[in-house]
Each structure stands twice: as structure tokens, then as C-alpha cells.
Design an enzyme around this catalytic site. Sequence first.
Site, mmCIF file in Angstrom:
data_model
loop_
_atom_site.group_PDB
_atom_site.id
_atom_site.type_symbol
_atom_site.label_atom_id
_atom_site.label_comp_id
_atom_site.label_asym_id
_atom_site.label_seq_id
_atom_site.Cartn_x
_atom_site.Cartn_y
_atom_site.Cartn_z
ATOM 1 N N HIS A 410 0.360 -1.233 -0.064
ATOM 2 C CA HIS A 410 0.070 -0.467 0.171
ATOM 3 C C HIS A 410 1.005 1.251 -0.172
ATOM 4 C CE1 HIS A 410 -4.198 1.311 0.087
ATOM 5 N NE2 HIS A 410 -4.747 0.946 0.747
ATOM 6 N N ASP A 414 -1.448 1.819 -4.892
ATOM 7 C CA ASP A 414 -3.261 2.603 -4.303
ATOM 8 C C ASP A 414 -4.861 1.031 -5.162
ATOM 9 O OD1 ASP A 414 -2.349 4.969 -3.861
ATOM 10 O OD2 ASP A 414 -2.438 5.491 -5.993
#
Length: 438
Positions: A410, A414
Site C-alpha cells: 500500500h 493504491d
Amino acid sequence: MAARVVKVPDVGEGIAEVEVVEWHVKPGDEVAEDQALATLMTDKASIEIPSPASGRIAALGGEVGQLLAVGSVLVRFEDAAGEAAGVADRLPAAGGAPADQPPAEPRRPPPPPPPPSAARQSRASARDEAVGTGEAPAAMPRDDRPIASPAVRRRAWELGIELKDVRPSGTAGRIVHADLDAHLARHGRQPPGAPAAVPRSAGAPRDDTEAVPVIGLRRRIAMKMQEAKRRIPHFSYVEEIDVTEVEALRAALNAKWDGQRPRLTLLAFMARAIVLACAEFPHLNARFDDEAGVITRHGAVHLGVATQTAHGLMVPVLRHAEALDLWAIAGEVARLAEASRAGRVTRDELSGSTITLTSLGALGGIASTPVINHPEVAIVGVNRIVERPALRGGLVVPRLAMNLSSSFDHRVIDGIDAARFVQSIRGMLEQPALLFAG
């Protein structure tokens, strides 16, 4: 007596230390040239270190599970024959184990000192043939001298086993200790010292315990998983895929090319879909150096294929998957899986992946949360295929469905990009003609 020293060899790739997985000798043992001294584990694979000369062992350089620095003492000899420099000069060259030593197999504690070794055997051509085919070696022809270490020969002699009757699994048809155990099992025998089955009544209380050292490949797996979870903020994304059409295509292609081309599995179609999706989303086919703050995107898709072996999880690499067709992918995946399970996979075949595919096969469950293969940024997980009811044209019909459980870094990926990536794979598998349009 003048003591001679065998040092921990430089195995290349900047590796500074190795772990002692198993000693095959002990102080006071008389060893022959080429006899295995120890099995060492690097961060990629295990290597077996042979003795460069004959002599008596004076001392060992460490305990099982201990980390030894490259260049430190592995063993000391009490034999004055030969020069210490000559011993050092004959250590394995950088880059891996000697040519006639396969990746280490888990073995039982060493037997009493073996008899003097026979003359060296000519093994290069047999090894090249075995590696070139990518298949497990067949049983040795009865008129060939079986390839085995002195320790294995001694144990076979003690067990009353003819080595020519044993099916080998090591490199170039080499017989290892596990092959002796398998031979005994096939003939209904148990290795000496194996615990006998003790009948227990239902609900009988137990208070036994077993301490299992976390060493060797299991330690490396533990360290790698811990590092990945510590450094990477994972998030997972699960999507259901209708694989009815791709499974029908797979069956038809296998029937058409039966015996003429490698047999196709779903993983071959998955690999092809990942290659095409990576071309559309190149930031998923990347490695993230979080210390330097640099993401390296790769044009080549070097696909790691997580493979379960008897020794633990390995991730051999399908190199340049973008340049392979379905059958080439299927053949190479099968070769890498067999090499991993037989202990023949090389260090180069275990490094350099840019994205990983993992599957638990028929045990894949409904969903999972795979751990990213650091320093990659994505891993695609395959769950099991099940038949489920689905609506088609107002009718309830049976369809084959499968979930993809994928994880992403992450920090650099995204959620929307991860979802689009998985949806791209889904679209190609549900309409498999798209796999051939890219």
C-alpha cells in the site's frame, strides 16, 4: 601434527554469512576426499560442502543453527598430509556448490566413519543430461555404478540395500539418504530407530513434547516472512472469477495436443493473464527499495511461482514469461516445480522475481491473504475451483468459479490500481480469447 583449515567458501551474490544446517562429520572422524563435511544454508538455497582432502577432523567451526561468516573456519584437520593452501584452493568456487554436489537433502545423523571413497566418478555428462531434461532421474541402470556419497554408501551397506536397486532423486542420478528411506518404505521396512506405532485407546492422555529447532530453509522462510510483514503495509483484494470457459479451453487444448506439447494447467493461463495485465499496469511488475526510496519497474516479467516442497516453501522464477507462449510457460513451470521438489533447483532459479503467483491447489480454500515476496509490490493468489450456481439468461446454471486473493504494497500501490489490475486478469480468464489478442 600441522593443523589444516577448511574455510566457509564465498558463494557469491554478496552473501556474508551462512547457516550450518547439518554436520556430516564430527571431531575424530577420518574423512575421505570429496566426502560431505557440512550442509550450509544461504538466503537462497542449501549447499553441501565436500572435503577437499583426506584427513582426520580436529574441530568443527560451529553448532547446527549457528551463522558462520564467509572466510571463517568451517573445520580443522589434524592430518599433516598436504598443504593448507592446497586445501583452500580446492574449495567450491563462488556462485554455489561444486558441480557434482546437488542442493542438500534433509538427512539423518551421520553413520560411523565410512570406508575410503572410491575413485572419482565421471558425472558431468550424466548431470547435464538430467538438468537438460528437467525430469527426475530414473532408477540407475544395473550395469552403472550408482552415484552416492560415502555416508550414503555406508548406510546402505548397514541396511542391506543394493544401491543399484534404489531410485535416485538427486542431481545427475545421485542417491541421497531420503532415497534409502523411500526404498525401505516401498518394501515395507522402517529405518532403524524409527518409532514403532503404539496403539492408544481413545482419549488416552498425553504429556509428551517435542522441541523442533527452526533452522535451515524453515528459518529462512520465517525470516523472510517476518521481514515482509514488518516492512510492507499489506492490503488484500479478493475477487470471484468464472473459469468455466478457460477450463473448457484448457481441456480442449490438452486433448488436441496430448503427448505432443506440455500439458496445460490453469497456472499457465494465470501466468499469461498476469503478463498481459503487467503490460497494462507496469507499476505492479516492480520491486521497491524502501531504503533508497526507489521503485524499479521491469519490462520483463520474471514470475515467481510459489512451490511447496518437503523442505518448505520455495519460489523458483519463471524468467521472461512475457516471451513465452502457453505451452512454454506450462513446461517451464512443471520443470521448476519438479526441480524444487527434488532439490535440484539452482540459486539463479530462486532469485530475481518481479511479481509472484501462489496457489494452494485443491486445498486453496475460499480466500487467503498471501504475503508479498519482498521487495516485490504484488502477489496474486489462486484459490480452489468449485462448482457454483449462477444466473444466465434468467436460468440458474452450474458454473466453475474461483477466487483470486491478491496482496499489494500500500505504500506504492493504491487500492484502485490493485482492483483494476485484478479485474484485468479476471476479464482475460472469463473471456480467454483475450489471452491470445495481446
